[in-house]
Design a protein around this motif. Structure first.
Motif, mmCIF file in Angstrom:
data_model
loop_
_atom_site.group_PDB
_atom_site.id
_atom_site.type_symbol
_atom_site.label_atom_id
_atom_site.label_comp_id
_atom_site.label_asym_id
_atom_site.label_seq_id
_atom_site.Cartn_x
_atom_site.Cartn_y
_atom_site.Cartn_z
ATOM 1 N N ASP A 187 -56.669 99.639 29.802
ATOM 2 C CA ASP A 187 -57.591 98.773 29.065
ATOM 3 C C ASP A 187 -58.357 97.930 30.086
ATOM 4 O OD1 ASP A 187 -55.866 96.710 29.834
ATOM 5 O OD2 ASP A 187 -55.281 96.200 27.783
ATOM 6 N N ALA A 188 -59.226 97.054 29.628
ATOM 7 C CA ALA A 188 -60.041 96.240 30.534
ATOM 8 C C ALA A 188 -59.168 95.393 31.450
ATOM 9 C CB ALA A 188 -61.002 95.369 29.733
ATOM 10 N N ASP A 189 -58.075 94.838 30.919
ATOM 11 C CA ASP A 189 -57.190 94.014 31.748
ATOM 12 C C ASP A 189 -56.499 94.837 32.834
ATOM 13 O OD1 ASP A 189 -57.792 91.652 30.468
ATOM 14 O OD2 ASP A 189 -55.975 91.626 29.241
ATOM 15 N N SER A 190 -55.949 95.990 32.471
ATOM 16 C CA SER A 190 -55.255 96.800 33.483
ATOM 17 C C SER A 190 -56.236 97.274 34.550
ATOM 18 C CB SER A 190 -54.511 97.974 32.849
ATOM 19 O OG SER A 190 -55.391 98.914 32.292
ATOM 20 N N GLU A 191 -57.462 97.588 34.156
ATOM 21 C CA GLU A 191 -58.485 98.005 35.113
ATOM 22 C C GLU A 191 -58.945 96.842 35.989
ATOM 23 O OE1 GLU A 191 -60.233 101.101 36.116
ATOM 24 O OE2 GLU A 191 -58.149 101.426 35.548
ATOM 25 N N LEU A 247 -49.612 102.263 37.169
ATOM 26 C CA LEU A 247 -50.601 102.713 38.151
ATOM 27 C C LEU A 247 -51.579 101.592 38.487
ATOM 28 C CD1 LEU A 247 -51.384 106.186 36.565
ATOM 29 C CD2 LEU A 247 -49.802 105.687 38.433
ATOM 30 N N HIS A 248 -52.022 101.566 39.726
ATOM 31 C CA HIS A 248 -53.057 100.621 40.141
ATOM 32 C C HIS A 248 -54.353 100.942 39.401
ATOM 33 C CE1 HIS A 248 -51.377 98.337 43.574
ATOM 34 N NE2 HIS A 248 -50.557 99.377 43.687
ATOM 35 N N PRO A 249 -55.270 99.981 39.319
ATOM 36 C CA PRO A 249 -56.562 100.229 38.659
ATOM 37 C C PRO A 249 -57.330 101.368 39.332
ATOM 38 C CG PRO A 249 -56.286 97.881 39.130
ATOM 39 C CD PRO A 249 -55.153 98.606 39.807
ATOM 40 N N GLU A 301 -60.482 106.686 28.986
ATOM 41 C CA GLU A 301 -60.029 107.947 29.567
ATOM 42 C C GLU A 301 -59.069 107.738 30.731
ATOM 43 O OE1 GLU A 301 -63.426 110.241 30.628
ATOM 44 O OE2 GLU A 301 -64.208 110.285 28.603
ATOM 45 N N LEU A 302 -58.782 106.490 31.060
ATOM 46 C CA LEU A 302 -57.963 106.196 32.232
ATOM 47 C C LEU A 302 -56.511 105.942 31.853
ATOM 48 C CD1 LEU A 302 -60.482 103.870 34.070
ATOM 49 C CD2 LEU A 302 -60.069 106.308 34.451
ATOM 50 N N TRP A 360 -44.419 107.604 31.669
ATOM 51 C CA TRP A 360 -42.998 107.929 31.716
ATOM 52 C C TRP A 360 -42.886 109.447 31.662
ATOM 53 C CZ3 TRP A 360 -43.740 103.917 27.832
ATOM 54 C CH2 TRP A 360 -43.088 102.712 28.116
ATOM 55 N N LEU A 361 -41.809 109.967 32.199
ATOM 56 C CA LEU A 361 -41.443 111.361 32.008
ATOM 57 C C LEU A 361 -40.080 111.334 31.341
ATOM 58 C CD1 LEU A 361 -42.122 114.340 32.429
ATOM 59 C CD2 LEU A 361 -40.973 114.213 34.640
ATOM 60 N N TRP A 362 -40.004 111.917 30.139
ATOM 61 C CA TRP A 362 -38.782 111.879 29.335
ATOM 62 C C TRP A 362 -38.233 113.271 29.109
ATOM 63 C CZ3 TRP A 362 -40.671 108.438 24.674
ATOM 64 C CH2 TRP A 362 -40.825 107.120 25.102
ATOM 65 N N GLN A 363 -36.914 113.351 28.990
ATOM 66 C CA GLN A 363 -36.201 114.570 28.598
ATOM 67 C C GLN A 363 -35.586 114.292 27.233
ATOM 68 O OE1 GLN A 363 -35.520 117.508 30.716
ATOM 69 N NE2 GLN A 363 -34.936 118.351 28.745
ATOM 70 N N VAL A 364 -36.026 115.023 26.216
ATOM 71 C CA VAL A 364 -35.524 114.833 24.851
ATOM 72 C C VAL A 364 -35.312 116.196 24.198
ATOM 73 C CG1 VAL A 364 -36.569 112.553 24.508
ATOM 74 C CG2 VAL A 364 -37.908 114.595 23.996
ATOM 75 N N ARG A 365 -34.743 116.189 23.002
ATOM 76 C CA ARG A 365 -34.484 117.439 22.291
ATOM 77 C C ARG A 365 -35.684 117.934 21.495
ATOM 78 N NH1 ARG A 365 -29.889 114.581 22.317
ATOM 79 N NH2 ARG A 365 -30.282 113.462 20.400
ATOM 80 N N SER A 366 -36.599 117.004 21.141
ATOM 81 C CA SER A 366 -37.714 117.414 20.286
ATOM 82 C C SER A 366 -38.865 116.419 20.395
ATOM 83 C CB SER A 366 -37.255 117.479 18.826
ATOM 84 O OG SER A 366 -36.930 116.167 18.367
#
Length: 146
Positions: free
Chosen positions: A10-14, A46-48, A74-75, A80-86
Motif C-alpha cells: 500500500d502507499a505506506d509500505s511503499e 519486503l523493502h519498498p 501490483e506490488l 509467507w510460504l505455508w504447507q497445508v492439506r488444502s
C-alpha cells in the motif's frame, strides 16, 4: 500442498513506513501459531519497490528498470510460504491473520506447483536435478556467491 501467501503493498509500505509495535506483536504471535502447527515454511516482509529493480526479458536482450514502480496495487509488501492439506485450510489460517496494513488490504493466496503437477514433461533426469537442487538449498551456504 504448499501455498504462497502474498501481502499486497500500500502507499505506506511503499513509503517505507514500518509497522507499529502492536502489529509486530500480533504478527509475532500469529507466526508462532503457524510455526507450532507446522504450517509456516518461510515468511518475510519486503523493502519498498524504490529499493528494487525489474529485469525485462525480450529474446536475448535484458533491460533493467530501477524502482520505484507506479502501480502500488501490483506490488508485494511481504509473503509467507505455508504447507497445508488444502486450499480451504490455507484460507482458514489466513482469515485468522491480524490485518497486515493499517487501512486494510488484500492478501492473495496462490498454490505452489509440485513436481507431480508437471506430468510427463518432468522427466526422471529433470526430477533428479530438481531433487539435487532442493538438497543443496537445504544446506547452509555462503550468500551472495554468484
Amino acid at each position: 500442498m504448499r501455498f504462497m501467501v502474498i501481502i499486497k503493498a500500500d502507499a505506506d509500505s511503499e513509503a517505507g513506513v514500518m509497522p507499529s509495535e502492536q502489529l509486530l506483536t500480533e504478527m509475532g504471535r500469529y507466526n508462532e501459531e503457524l510455526v507450532k502447527a507446522g504450517v509456516m515454511l518461510a515468511g518475510e516482509g519486503l523493502h519498498p519497490s524504490a529499493k528494487g529493480a525489474r529485469v525485462r526479458f525480450n529474446g536475448s536482450a535484458r533491460t533493467v528498470i530501477d524502482g520505484p514502480f507506479a502501480e502500488t496495487r501490483e506490488l508485494i509488501a511481504g509473503f509467507w510460504l505455508w504447507q497445508v492439506r488444502s486450499k480451504e485450510e490455507a484460507i482458514e489460517w489466513l482469515k485468522r491473520c491480524p490485518t497486515p496494513m493499517a487501512d486494510g488490504c488484500e492478501v492473495e493466496l496462490r498454490q505452489v506447483f509440485e513436481a507431480a503437477d508437471f506430468g510427463a514433461e518432468l522427466t526422471p533426469e529433470l526430477q533428479a536435478q530438481e531433487d539435487r537442487l532442493r538438497e543443496q538449498m537445504a544446506r547452509p551456504s555462503q550468500a551472495g556467491t554468484a
